[in-house]
Design an enzyme around this catalytic site. Structure first.
Site, mmCIF file in Angstrom:
data_model
loop_
_atom_site.group_PDB
_atom_site.id
_atom_site.type_symbol
_atom_site.label_atom_id
_atom_site.label_comp_id
_atom_site.label_asym_id
_atom_site.label_seq_id
_atom_site.Cartn_x
_atom_site.Cartn_y
_atom_site.Cartn_z
ATOM 1 C CD1 TRP A 23 0.208 0.344 3.385
ATOM 2 C CD2 TRP A 23 -0.332 -1.770 2.944
ATOM 3 N NE1 TRP A 23 0.641 -0.426 4.421
ATOM 4 C CE2 TRP A 23 0.309 -1.722 4.185
ATOM 5 C CE3 TRP A 23 -0.773 -3.018 2.457
ATOM 6 C CZ2 TRP A 23 0.537 -2.876 4.948
ATOM 7 C CZ3 TRP A 23 -0.554 -4.144 3.215
ATOM 8 C CH2 TRP A 23 0.092 -4.064 4.441
ATOM 9 N NE ARG A 24 4.620 2.386 4.642
ATOM 10 C CZ ARG A 24 5.314 1.987 5.684
ATOM 11 N NH1 ARG A 24 6.475 1.407 5.517
ATOM 12 N NH2 ARG A 24 4.842 2.165 6.900
ATOM 13 C CD GLU A 36 -3.833 3.652 7.447
ATOM 14 O OE1 GLU A 36 -4.062 3.204 8.589
ATOM 15 O OE2 GLU A 36 -2.683 3.895 7.047
ATOM 16 C CD GLN A 41 -9.824 -3.794 15.962
ATOM 17 O OE1 GLN A 41 -10.246 -3.671 14.835
ATOM 18 N NE2 GLN A 41 -10.554 -3.574 17.014
ATOM 19 C CB THR A 42 -5.365 -7.176 10.851
ATOM 20 O OG1 THR A 42 -6.760 -7.173 11.187
ATOM 21 C CG2 THR A 42 -5.037 -8.510 10.220
ATOM 22 C CG LEU A 79 -8.444 -9.413 6.403
ATOM 23 C CD1 LEU A 79 -8.857 -8.332 5.411
ATOM 24 C CD2 LEU A 79 -7.096 -9.066 7.005
ATOM 25 C CE1 TYR A 118 -4.092 5.073 12.863
ATOM 26 C CE2 TYR A 118 -5.618 3.903 11.417
ATOM 27 C CZ TYR A 118 -4.331 4.194 11.816
ATOM 28 O OH TYR A 118 -3.282 3.635 11.148
ATOM 29 C CG ASP A 136 -0.687 3.595 15.452
ATOM 30 O OD1 ASP A 136 0.085 4.320 16.119
ATOM 31 O OD2 ASP A 136 -0.288 2.768 14.616
ATOM 32 C CB CYS A 191 10.083 2.753 20.132
ATOM 33 S SG CYS A 191 9.989 3.226 21.861
ATOM 34 C CB CYS A 201 15.572 5.446 18.407
ATOM 35 S SG CYS A 201 14.112 6.489 18.492
HETATM 36 S S1 SF4 Z 1 14.940 6.776 22.248
HETATM 37 FE FE1 SF4 Z 1 13.545 5.986 20.709
HETATM 38 S S2 SF4 Z 1 13.594 3.749 21.045
HETATM 39 FE FE2 SF4 Z 1 14.423 4.720 22.893
HETATM 40 S S3 SF4 Z 1 12.644 4.916 24.246
HETATM 41 FE FE3 SF4 Z 1 12.880 6.867 23.154
HETATM 42 S S4 SF4 Z 1 11.528 6.667 21.407
HETATM 43 FE FE4 SF4 Z 1 11.850 4.600 22.193
#
Ligand code: SF4
Length: 323
Positions: A23-24, A36, A41-42, A79, A118, A136, A191, A201
């Site tokens: 979908w991208r 979307e 929920q999937t 689904l 959403y 989300d 994360c 990150c």
């Molecule tokens: S630095 Fe990034 S991975 Fe680490 S807790 Fe914060 S948002 Fe999450």
């Protein structure tokens, strides 16, 4: 660190790390809408084959609007949460009746059946570049960790804080749709609920949980209890047709088909036990025992290829195939 710098970091990370998902590619409002709704929920990997099959059969809103509901449900079967498919279908019909053009703003999308806070924000930002935040579970988790919020995942206050935080980032971004997707992607891949890979990150340093205990946030929610359900079903087959009934509107899978249930106290003489299947739906754990009815005269038989089966129905018919 200001919002513009954070947004730029997130966008640069997303450009490098985004997963290649169907979908991208070839983004258009209809494709974003379908993805979307399917993704609610999937899991992404579970949605992929359904999305591709759906797009091949219903490539645009006009094709979806003219289809029969049974066929739409058949393409959705597997689904779960079938209400979503029915709402999609109803919305497509409404769009076509009004001239066939999909809405171009969040407010316009919000008026269609089944399109909530959403989904409308996701479509408006991804397909039309509207600067609205999309919140989300991933974004809520990121906000809880980034801002060190002592709130539970299902606390409405966390939703509001996440919306405010993502809202500041999205208005500072040249590409609001990409910014929203970057946040969701970061939550899905870096994360995550069980790991925080702070080293990789783009928010590291600015995030209040860096060097602390990110996994402690958001705070745990109280889990709803599962309900155990035992069912018995009558299975029968004759000349390629099987005994099926349509599920009630008030049931778990309204409008779908499955073998009929045996009532408590109903006569089981002549029936042969075939086995048991387990199925989970809407917080219910179902254990369904199947009985073969070899004396069935074929009346009311249905071709199982031509109707949308419930997930439980498919599992039960699998027992019949193996018998
Ligand atoms: S630095 Fe990034 S991975 Fe680490 S807790 Fe914060 S948002 Fe999450």
């Amino acid at each position: 660190m200001d919002s513009a710098t954070l947004s730029a970091r997130l966008l640069a990370w997303y450009a490098r790390r985004r997963r290649d998902l169907p979908w991208r590619r070839d983004v258009n409002p209809y494709r974003v809408w379908i993805s979307e709704v399917m993704l609610q929920q999937t899991r992404v990997e579970a949605v992929r084959p359904f999305y591709e099959r759906w797009l091949a059969r219903f490539p645009d809103v006009a094709a979806l609007a003219v289809a029969e509901e049974e066929e739409v449900l058949r393409y959705w079967a597997g689904l779960g949460y079938y209400r979503r498919a029915r709402m999609l279908h109803a919305a497509a019909r409404r769009v076509v009746a009004a001239g066939g053009e999909l809405p171009r703003s969040r407010a316009g999308w919000r008026e269609l059946p089944g399109v909530g806070e959403y989904t409308s924000a996701a479509i408006a930002s991804i397909a039309f570049g509207e600067a609205v935040p999309v919140v989300d579970g991933n974004v809520k988790r990121l906000a809880a960790r980034f801002l060190a919020l002592e709130l539970a995942a299902d606390d409405r206050a966390l939703h509001r804080k996440a919306e405010e935080w993502a809202g500041q980032l999205v208005v500072a971004a040249p590409a609001p749709g990409d910014l929203n997707q970057a946040l969701m992607e970061l939550g899905a891949t870096v994360c995550t609920p069980r790991a925080a890979d702070c080293e990789h990150c783009p928010l590291v340093g600015a995030c209040a949980s860096t060097g602390g205990d990110p996994l402690a946030r958001p705070l745990p929610t109280r889990r709803p209890r599962w309900r155990e359900v035992r069912l018995e079903h009558r299975l029968a087959r004759r000349d390629g047709r099987v005994l099926l009934v349509q599920c009630r509107e008030s049931g778990w899978t309204p409008g779908l088909w499955e073998p009929p249930r045996l009532a408590v106290g109903e006569d089981r003489s002549g029936l042969i036990p075939l086995g048991t299947v387990r199925h989970v739906i809407s917080r219910h754990r179902i254990e369904a025992t199947a009985f073969l009815d070899p004396g069935w005269d074929g009346s009311g038989g249905v071709d199982p290829e031509r109707v949308p089966l419930s997930g439980l129905g498919r599992k039960l018919l699998g027992l019949l195939d193996r018998a």
